[in-house]
Design a protein around this motif. Structure first.
Motif, PDB file in Angstrom:
ATOM      1  N   TYR A  11       0.812  -1.221   0.000  1.00 36.61           N
ATOM      2  CA  TYR A  11       0.000   0.000   0.000  1.00 36.61           C
ATOM      3  C   TYR A  11       0.847   1.273   0.000  1.00 36.61           C
ATOM      4  CZ  TYR A  11      -3.715   3.233   1.288  1.00 36.61           C
ATOM      5  OH  TYR A  11      -4.597   4.286   1.306  1.00 36.61           O
ATOM      6  N   PHE A  12       1.916   1.282   0.779  1.00 36.26           N
ATOM      7  CA  PHE A  12       2.724   2.494   0.907  1.00 36.26           C
ATOM      8  C   PHE A  12       3.975   2.473   0.019  1.00 36.26           C
ATOM      9  CE2 PHE A  12       0.341   3.117   4.854  1.00 36.26           C
ATOM     10  CZ  PHE A  12       0.188   4.495   4.869  1.00 36.26           C
ATOM     11  N   ARG A  59       6.710   2.749  -2.937  1.00 34.07           N
ATOM     12  CA  ARG A  59       6.923   3.584  -4.122  1.00 34.07           C
ATOM     13  C   ARG A  59       7.073   2.675  -5.334  1.00 34.07           C
ATOM     14  NH1 ARG A  59       9.863   6.330  -0.250  1.00 34.07           N
ATOM     15  NH2 ARG A  59       9.168   8.479   0.072  1.00 34.07           N
ATOM     16  N   ILE A 109      -4.251  -3.120  -0.667  1.00 29.62           N
ATOM     17  CA  ILE A 109      -4.620  -2.266   0.465  1.00 29.62           C
ATOM     18  C   ILE A 109      -3.899  -2.709   1.735  1.00 29.62           C
ATOM     19  CG2 ILE A 109      -6.824  -1.393  -0.340  1.00 29.62           C
ATOM     20  CD1 ILE A 109      -8.192  -3.621   1.255  1.00 29.62           C
ATOM     21  N   THR A 110      -3.108  -3.750   1.639  1.00 33.34           N
ATOM     22  CA  THR A 110      -2.268  -4.151   2.771  1.00 33.34           C
ATOM     23  C   THR A 110      -0.842  -3.665   2.528  1.00 33.34           C
ATOM     24  OG1 THR A 110      -1.896  -6.277   1.697  1.00 33.34           O
ATOM     25  CG2 THR A 110      -3.604  -6.191   3.373  1.00 33.34           C
ATOM     26  N   GLY A 111      -0.069  -3.613   3.590  1.00 31.75           N
ATOM     27  CA  GLY A 111       1.274  -3.055   3.489  1.00 31.75           C
ATOM     28  C   GLY A 111       2.318  -4.081   3.082  1.00 31.75           C
ATOM     29  N   GLY A 112       3.579  -3.749   3.346  1.00 32.18           N
ATOM     30  CA  GLY A 112       4.665  -4.656   3.030  1.00 32.18           C
ATOM     31  C   GLY A 112       5.218  -4.437   1.636  1.00 32.18           C
ATOM     32  N   SER A 126       2.833 -12.352   4.153  1.00 30.46           N
ATOM     33  CA  SER A 126       1.458 -12.028   4.508  1.00 30.46           C
ATOM     34  C   SER A 126       1.379 -10.658   5.156  1.00 30.46           C
ATOM     35  CB  SER A 126       0.835 -13.108   5.405  1.00 30.46           C
ATOM     36  OG  SER A 126       1.340 -13.065   6.707  1.00 30.46           O
ATOM     37  N   GLN A 155      -1.681  -7.531   6.834  1.00 27.73           N
ATOM     38  CA  GLN A 155      -3.045  -7.271   7.295  1.00 27.73           C
ATOM     39  C   GLN A 155      -3.470  -5.840   6.999  1.00 27.73           C
ATOM     40  OE1 GLN A 155      -3.543  -8.083  11.482  1.00 27.73           O
ATOM     41  NE2 GLN A 155      -2.541 -10.084  11.338  1.00 27.73           N
ATOM     42  N   ARG A 156      -4.791  -5.664   6.825  1.00 28.65           N
ATOM     43  CA  ARG A 156      -5.407  -4.345   6.808  1.00 28.65           C
ATOM     44  C   ARG A 156      -6.488  -4.364   7.879  1.00 28.65           C
ATOM     45  NH1 ARG A 156      -5.258   0.753   3.805  1.00 28.65           N
ATOM     46  NH2 ARG A 156      -6.888   1.888   4.865  1.00 28.65           N
ATOM     47  N   ARG A 157      -6.499  -3.370   8.735  1.00 27.21           N
ATOM     48  CA  ARG A 157      -7.521  -3.275   9.776  1.00 27.21           C
ATOM     49  C   ARG A 157      -8.331  -2.021   9.542  1.00 27.21           C
ATOM     50  NH1 ARG A 157      -5.862  -6.205  15.055  1.00 27.21           N
ATOM     51  NH2 ARG A 157      -4.732  -7.968  14.178  1.00 27.21           N
ATOM     52  N   ARG A 199       0.588   6.169  -7.056  1.00 31.55           N
ATOM     53  CA  ARG A 199       0.294   7.243  -6.096  1.00 31.55           C
ATOM     54  C   ARG A 199       1.519   7.602  -5.257  1.00 31.55           C
ATOM     55  NH1 ARG A 199      -1.682   6.534  -0.635  1.00 31.55           N
ATOM     56  NH2 ARG A 199      -0.887   4.573   0.146  1.00 31.55           N
ATOM     57  N   ARG A 200       2.478   6.685  -5.243  1.00 33.36           N
ATOM     58  CA  ARG A 200       3.744   6.988  -4.557  1.00 33.36           C
ATOM     59  C   ARG A 200       4.899   6.607  -5.454  1.00 33.36           C
ATOM     60  NH1 ARG A 200       3.405   7.473   1.245  1.00 33.36           N
ATOM     61  NH2 ARG A 200       5.593   6.956   1.331  1.00 33.36           N
TER      62      ARG A 200
END
Lengths: 241, 139
Positions: free
Chosen positions: A48-49, A51, A68-71, A156, A158-160, A240-241
């Protein structure tokens, strides 16, 4: 024993895969759900974040999405992808986030053991698969990651959101050119996703003491997946990044 | 008689683990120590990204104003109070370890001009109520 819904959608489009996961996260009335899926075409998903420029080989995959999850980035090919969606106060996800990873990863390790794989949590050791500058999830490990053959083999994240959790992950069945020397099941019979999924299902049922009922996504979940799915491949979101 | 709390009682607390504190005519908002610990597993290097909103954005109570990523989860940041964002703490985006060090003061995230001067009464908890809420969540 608690009843979970089991959704299996093999060879689905990247838009549908990401859209349905969002629907499972954002539909409060959805029952606890375990989902198994694969991708067509092969797809690289960015965290998600992340670049876009930090994943130099992103364009080599058949398609690209942003999760929509990170990593880090994952090349979804020759793998079984899973997602779990349920309220955040479900016993599986109660307490520290790290503890929930440990529960899920230990369950996956039980399935891997059926193929002769001795997988355990990485802990504090370094892995052969750790590499800088690729942006790939499997080249960056943390203590709770599942490893075997001194390499990371399960990614793996997660999105909360609004009291619910979406946990998705990838179990590598064969090596992919974009990920190179990571842990896979290639040396352990190289099961197809259709062969690994039932073994993983049995592990979830026994380790989490749940029952499952096969089901298709509900109509409203399909509608959400269709409406939001295209956005995951849109240039604006992707870059977006 | 009020019960003794371990968290500051000069502010109000929200169910998704944010706090709001009067600051002159405005309100500053951040996340609680419980949220930081849950996200970071007690390791401040586990917090990796945070996105905060542009000033000028109008927020309803409970609306997501940003997102934070720890090594293992992306979580929403929700506003306990309705109002207009007038400033953000840009230091947070570059130095997430501030949240572990001091979530209550240096770790403020956004400053808003509240829609209502009586913002403190709406669906918010005192420190003592928040601690009971945390206790109840364990069971």
């Amino acid at each position: 024993m608690e009843l979970w819904r089991l959704i299996t959608t093999f060879e689905a489009s990247p838009e549908f895969n990401m859209g349905l996961d969002q629907a499972l996260l954002e539909t409060p009335e959805s029952p606890p759900t375990l989902r198994f899926y694969t991708w067509s075409p092969d797809t690289l998903s960015l965290g998600y974040f992340q670049r876009f420029a930090d994943v130099p080989r992103a364009a080599e995959a058949g398609a690209q999405v942003r999760r929509i999850t990170g990593g880090g980035a994952i090349h979804h090919v020759d793998e079984l992808t899973f997602s779990l969606a349920c309220p955040v106060d479900h016993p599986l996800y109660q307490g520290p986030i790290g503890a929930s990873y440990e529960r899920v990863h230990r369950t996956i390790a039980v399935a891997l053991a059926r193929f002769g794989v001795k997988a355990d949590l990485r802990g504090e050791r370094a892995l052969v698969s750790d590499r800088a500058d690729t942006g790939m999830c499997f080249h960056h490990s943390t203590p709770l990651d599942l490893a075997w053959d001194e390499r990371k083999g399960v990614g793996s994240a997660q999105r909360r959101k609004d009291g619910r959790v979406l946990h998705h992950g990838s179990i590598k069945l064969r090596n992919s050119p974009l990920e190179g020397d990571i842990a896979t099941l290639e040396r352990y019979g190289a099961p197809a996703p259709e062969e690994f999924a039932p073994v993983l299902l049995e592990a979830f049922k026994s380790e989490l003491a749940i029952r499952t009922r096969p089901a298709a996504p509900e109509i409203d979940e399909r509608e959400i997946a269709t409406v939001v799915g295209a956005g995951y491949r849109a240039e604006k979101f992707l870059r977006r990044r | 008689m009020t019960s003794k709390t371990t968290r500051p009682d000069d502010r109000k607390y929200f169910e998704s683990h944010e706090w709001a504190k009067q600051d002159g005519e405005n309100v500053i908002i951040g996340i609680t120590d419980f949220a930081v610990t849950a996200l970071s597993n007690g390791n401040d290097s586990d917090l990796v990204y945070c996105d905060l909103p542009e000033p000028g954005r109008e927020l309803a109570q409970g609306e997501t104003f940003g997102e934070i990523e720890s090594v293992k989860a992306v979580s929403d940041l929700n506003s306990p109070v309705a109002g207009e964002v007038i400033a953000i703490n840009q230091k947070i985006e570059e130095h997430l370890e501030i949240l572990s060090r001091d979530p209550w003061n240096e770790g403020w995230m956004i400053r808003i001009r509240p829609t209502s001067k009586n913002w403190a009464g709406e669906k918010l908890m005192s420190a003592a109520e928040y601690e009971k809420y945390l206790e109840a969540q364990k069971h």
